[in-house]
Design a protein around this motif. Structure first.
Motif: not given
Length: 534
Positions: A309-312, A351-354, A389-396, A400-403
């Protein structure tokens, strides 16, 4: 402290109302000479929180802003920046070289607002009471380094500490160390309701509807003796159900000062206007926002999940899309402007990385997508929280790693749920008790932390926090503090998101607004007065 004060217009339709104030409207001048201040803070009594204004219980910025006007402390944070100075005390200081014995002498002639004299015994009673009650808010932990409190005569109090604590003067400036009258407060029980009796610059009359205080009326205390100059006779604080309703009241003149929490849209629109009779005051802020984890919960028990989560999460996108110029990304529990800050999360994750997040989960044999619920409060940190929180949800969820699903709750139900361990991940804000790195570390990571996190790191608790507190020169504590921040970045019991500036808007008939908030987000209502703004 740097300040930027902008004189702005009350533009028609600037802050369109969607809800009305709980305490009603009416003209600001209709209540006499009181300066009328608006807030979106809500003050409620409930089964889980029956004593919101008891100094031994209160532990959020809203209730502390009530107590700081009414309950006197031995020390106080100064008008600008700097170390705390004596308030109810005439003098205070360490009397040993190891920062383990701290003595204060009371001002002569101190009395409570009802005229009863204040003695060293009352100070001891107040401190011992907060430590003994151990309210579930966790505020008592601020006093955790105290071993015993000793009195010498009626005017001297001596604190014997368990271990060196260079931050102790700051802790004596917080409301949990407020002096209360034993005639009004039981030594082993919280005082329910909205009554507050102290020796601060104001007395309080609460107007209540049902279980909620809708208006706090502060009247200058004629018996007050302390370091503060009180520039007004009366201040009213009215609670509003939304930032829009509060802004509309300011525009119409129903209130004269608008405090927390303004929306990003309000701040942007006010900052871009020019001319007029409303001032927007921008001040450096030490508020932070973060995600907290119940590390015992199966969903986030694996460190790799929290690290992923910290990475994304993309803090820069979060700030730019939701908060704009009113916030900036934060890569540590300790804000960038505090001595001892280190960008530990950026140093570890970059930097953020999936792809990097996927690698972390794969190495830990975590099945994806990881299903989680992110919980947030709908009515405590301002209207932008849901968008955040809507944006955090979208980022995570994007890789496809999180639901992830998100769930909002009102503050009066949100707090008991997070304290009971009902949430696996939840969002919180932190307004510092005092401007020192220790206050961004110990309340989250030490024993009896206020979040009741199950995470416990023995090196942080037993070595690094005590080591940092031994350093009177806070720059010398940076090594220990950096080590703490690096451990947090690796274990991720908490995930910092951003730090924010603070704002206040006022009609130009009110002066003193540049000092109405200090760096710890403390409302200093005694600074306000009437006049024509520059």
């Amino acid at each position: 402290m740097n300040r930027n004060t902008l004189v702005l217009p009350a533009v028609a339709g600037l802050l369109a109302p969607v809800l009305t104030a709980c305490g009603g409207t009416g003209s600001a001048s209709g209540g006499g000479d009181a300066i009328v201040v608006g807030t979106t803070d809500r003050f409620t009594v409930s089964k889980d929180a029956p004593a919101p204004l008891d100094p031994a219980y209160a532990y959020d910025v809203g209730t502390w802003n009530i107590l700081r006007q009414t309950v006197q402390t031995l020390m106080i944070q100064p008008k600008g920046e700097g170390d705390p100075v004596p308030e109810a005390a005439q003098s205070c200081g360490f009397t040993d070289t190891g920062n383990e014995r701290y003595a204060c002498r009371l001002r002569d002639g101190l009395t409570f607002a009802d005229g009863d004299p204040i003695t060293a015994g009352d100070v001891k009673f107040s401190i011992d009471r907060a430590m003994a009650i151990k309210a579930d808010s966790g505020v008592f932990a601020l006093l955790s380094t105290i071993d015993t409190v000793e009195t010498k005569g009626d005017n001297e109090v001596i604190f014997h500490l368990k271990t060196a604590d260079a931050t102790f003067p700051y802790k004596l400036s917080t409301p949990v160390a407020g002096i209360v009258n034993p005639d009004d407060y039981a030594k082993d029980k919280l005082r329910d309701g909205f009554d507050v009796d102290g020796s601060g610059p104001y007395t309080l009359k609460a107007e209540v509807s049902g279980d909620e205080m809708t208006k706090a009326v502060f009247t200058k205390n004629p018996h007050y003796k302390g370091a503060l100059t009180v520039n007004n006779e009366d201040v009213e604080m009215r609670s509003f159900e939304s930032a829009d309703a509060m802004g509309n009241a300011l525009e119409k003149g129903d209130i004269e000062v608008m405090t927390r929490t303004m929306s990003p849209e309000q701040i942007k629109e006010l900052s871009e206007a020019s001319g007029g009779n409303i001032e927007l005051v921008e001040l450096p802020g030490l508020e932070i926002r973060y995600l907290a984890f119940n590390t015992d919960d199966p969903g986030v028990k694996a460190k790799a999940v929290r690290q992923a989560m910290a990475q994304i999460i993309n803090r820069s996108e979060l700030v730019s899309k939701v908060y704009g110029s009113s916030a900036e990304p934060l890569y540590s529990l300790v804000p960038a402007s505090i001595t001892g800050h280190s960008n530990s999360f950026f140093n570890k994750y970059g930097d953020p990385s999936v792809d990097k997040a996927k690698s972390l989960l794969t190495k830990a044999n975590i099945t994806t997508p990881v299903k989680l619920t992110l919980n947030y409060t709908t009515d405590h940190y301002g209207p932008a929280t849901k968008q955040e929180f809507e944006l955090l949800q979208k980022q995570l969820n994007a890789g496809g790693l999180f639901d992830v699903t998100i769930q909002g709750a009102a503050w009066d139900s949100f707090v008991p749920a997070e304290r009971n361990g009902d949430y696996e991940v939840w969002g919180m804000g932190w307004f510092p008790d005092f401007p020192d790195a220790d206050n961004y570390v110990a309340p989250f990571l030490d024993k009896d932390n206020f979040l009741k996190l199950p995470y416990a790191n023995s090196e942080i608790r037993n070595t690094l926090i005590p080591q940092s507190r031994r350093e009177a020169d806070r720059l010398s504590a940076s090594g220990s503090l950096t080590d703490i921040q690096d451990i947090v970045a690796d274990d991720v019991p908490i995930l910092p998101l951003w730090q924010g500036k603070q704002y206040l808007a006022a009609r130009d008939t009110v002066t003193g607004t540049a000092y109405a908030l200090n760096s710890s987000s403390t409302l200093q209502l005694w600074e306000l007065s009437r006049g024509v703004g520059d």
